[in-house]
Design an enzyme around this catalytic site. Structure first.
Site, PDB file in Angstrom:
ATOM      1  N   SER A 109       0.792  -1.225   0.000  1.00 43.55           N
ATOM      2  CA  SER A 109       0.000   0.000   0.000  1.00 43.55           C
ATOM      3  C   SER A 109       0.826   1.277   0.000  1.00 43.55           C
ATOM      4  CB  SER A 109      -0.947   0.007   1.195  1.00 43.55           C
ATOM      5  OG  SER A 109      -0.239  -0.200   2.389  1.00 43.55           O
ATOM      6  N   LYS A 164     -11.274   1.028  -2.348  1.00 39.20           N
ATOM      7  CA  LYS A 164     -10.274   1.565  -3.273  1.00 39.20           C
ATOM      8  C   LYS A 164     -10.844   1.541  -4.693  1.00 39.20           C
ATOM      9  CE  LYS A 164      -7.058   0.643   0.266  1.00 39.20           C
ATOM     10  NZ  LYS A 164      -7.852   0.559   1.445  1.00 39.20           N
ATOM     11  N   HIS A 201      -5.154  -3.308  -2.961  1.00 34.62           N
ATOM     12  CA  HIS A 201      -4.758  -2.336  -3.990  1.00 34.62           C
ATOM     13  C   HIS A 201      -4.610  -2.946  -5.372  1.00 34.62           C
ATOM     14  CE1 HIS A 201      -4.131   0.833  -1.032  1.00 34.62           C
ATOM     15  NE2 HIS A 201      -3.770  -0.169  -0.241  1.00 34.62           N
TER      16      HIS A 201
HETATM   17  C1  PLP Z   1      -3.424  -3.350   2.053  1.00 36.85           C
HETATM   18  C2  PLP Z   1      -4.620  -2.874   2.824  1.00 36.85           C
HETATM   19  N1  PLP Z   1      -5.390  -3.786   3.446  1.00 36.85           N
HETATM   20  C3  PLP Z   1      -6.472  -3.421   4.155  1.00 36.85           C
HETATM   21  C4  PLP Z   1      -6.828  -2.107   4.274  1.00 36.85           C
HETATM   22  C5  PLP Z   1      -8.014  -1.757   5.093  1.00 36.85           C
HETATM   23  O1  PLP Z   1      -9.143  -1.697   4.303  1.00 36.85           O
HETATM   24  P1  PLP Z   1     -10.398  -0.834   4.779  1.00 36.85           P
HETATM   25  O2  PLP Z   1     -10.089   0.570   4.475  1.00 36.85           O
HETATM   26  O3  PLP Z   1     -11.546  -1.392   4.001  1.00 36.85           O
HETATM   27  O4  PLP Z   1     -10.535  -1.085   6.255  1.00 36.85           O
HETATM   28  C6  PLP Z   1      -6.069  -1.125   3.624  1.00 36.85           C
HETATM   29  C7  PLP Z   1      -6.373   0.325   3.676  1.00 36.85           C
HETATM   30  O5  PLP Z   1      -7.319   0.861   4.012  1.00 36.85           O
HETATM   31  C8  PLP Z   1      -4.935  -1.517   2.886  1.00 36.85           C
HETATM   32  O6  PLP Z   1      -4.156  -0.610   2.282  1.00 36.85           O
END
Ligand code: PLP
Length: 405
Positions: free
Chosen positions: A192, A252, A220
């Site tokens: 990320s 996203k 992502h």
């Molecule tokens: C790689 C990754 N996994 C999980 C999440 C968490 O997802 P959510 O925003 O739906 O809680 C994020 C960012 O928000 C992320 O960048």
């Protein structure tokens, strides 16, 4: 301090140090503040009352304000109202939720999919739901916080291997008795804060050979990589056997909110029994599920969005290289510009904001110490002119801040 009611002095409390902690964060230029958005997501936004070109959103395909997605949400609100009313296991699991799960299983080529209210909860729930004290969890050192937190919370034996290193993982797997300890290897698909890809084929081979399971969080990659946006796992041609636990998020490229875990019947049924962040929480509103179902259709059919994104990524990278900027090696919409120092990254972010461009300075503890960066993200709805504006502003900043490779 004397308390007249108790008739004695109040005891000092460890919470008294919160103010000093905040002060310390400020002094180290690590203090986090929120901006306030006054418009819809998009390449051009209004933030804190001012117009900006936005290069920090994860709305990679520009679906967050897509009319078909908004009207699907409105229709579901007419049919179901807004709140889901209860957890999935009580009476919050509507037909709209169920149909989205089926569509996601179909899309990912998995037997089943299970919705979670957020990606954070999906990761915490899946890891904790699968592992216990006698088990083992091995994670990439740059994994997203939710994966690391899930690992710690599971109480399994936890270790981290060198970023994107299959050899590093192999060393960690050596000596693990996968017959007596469930062993879960966990990685982001696309990292990320770096934008690079995990070496998923190598990780899948290693885990399978050792009797471990591979879990990939493709927050992502979904929508952006693979056939019709099927993600990083599809990009590497990996099946359910290769990657038994697949996580995707909707906040996203899908432009909505929420997440899912996909995999075998046995995996999903186990999570329904054991994933606490699935069981003990209210289901996402049906309108969010309906909007996500519509987003899935748009995302599958609008190949032009991925083509456009690829074109903008090429344009940006060529321009940044010509300026000698130290952009990390990434072929995804996440194009981080390495700065190093936290204070300098904040100053550059502010200088770019003064030029009308919004780009977040990502600092520790989100990224390791000494690796503060500007996390530039591109969206299919940016134009060539937007990217040129960005390059011009970076050129100006480069001269002031000594930014180079
Ligand atoms: C790689 C990754 N996994 C999980 C999440 C968490 O997802 P959510 O925003 O739906 O809680 C994020 C960012 O928000 C992320 O960048």
């Amino acid at each position: 301090m004397w308390c007249p009611k108790l008739g004695r002095a109040l005891r000092e409390s460890a919470f008294d140090h919160l103010a000093a902690d905040l002060q310390e964060r400020r002094a180290q230029h690590l203090y986090r503040v929120r901006k306030m958005l006054d418009s819809a997501q998009g390449p051009e936004i209004i933030c804190d009352g001012k117009p900006y070109i936005c290069f920090c959103s994860n709305d990679y395909l520009g679906l967050a304000q897509h009319p078909a997605i908004i009207s699907a949400a409105k229709k579901a609100m007419d049919d179901y109202g807004f709140g889901s009313g209860a957890s999935h296991l009580v009476i919050g699991h509507s037909r709209v939720h169920h149909e989205l799960e089926e569509a996601l299983a179909d899309f990912t080529g998995r037997s089943r999919a299970l919705l979670f209210s957020t990606g954070y909860m999906a990761n915490m729930g899946a890891i904790r739901g699968l592992l216990g004290q006698n088990d083992v969890v091995i994670e990439d050192q740059l994994n997203h916080a939710s994966l690391l937190d899930g690992g710690w919370l599971s109480r399994a034996r936890f270790s981290r291997y060198q970023h994107a290193s299959a050899a590093g993982l192999a060393a960690h797997l050596e000596g693990v008795d996968t017959q007596t300890s469930r062993t879960l290897v966990v990685t982001d698909g696309v990292f990320s804060m770096d934008g690079d890809l995990a070496p998923l084929s190598d990780l899948a081979e290693l885990t399978q050979a050792q009797g471990a399971w591979l879990m990939v969080d493709d927050a992502h990659g979904f929508g952006v990589l693979g056939r019709q946006g099927r993600g990083a796992v599809d990009h590497f041609g990996l099946t359910q056997n290769d990657v038994p636990v697949l996580v995707g998020t909707f906040g996203k490229a899908f432009g909505t909110a929420g997440a899912f875990v996909a995999g075998s019947e046995m995996l999903i049924e186990s999570l329904i029994q054991h994933a606490r962040s699935y069981i003990y929480t209210t289901a996402m509103p049906p309108a969010v599920a309906a909007a996500t179902r519509a987003a899935l259709s748009v995302l599958e059919s609008d190949e032009w969005r991925r083509d456009r994104l690829a074109q903008l990524i090429r344009q940006f990278r060529a321009g940044a290289n010509a300026l000698g900027l130290s952009v990390l090696p990434s072929e995804t919409p996440i194009q981080p510009l390495m700065v190093g120092d936290a204070m300098k990254s904040l100053a550059i972010s502010q200088a770019l904001a003064d030029e009308g461009l919004l780009i977040g300075a990502i600092r520790p503890p989100t990224v390791p110490k000494g690796t503060a960066r500007l996390r530039i993200t591109l969206s299919a709805t940016h134009t060539e002119t937007h990217v040129n504006r960005l390059l011009d502003a970076l050129d100006k900043a480069r001269k002031v801040f000594d930014l180079g490779s």
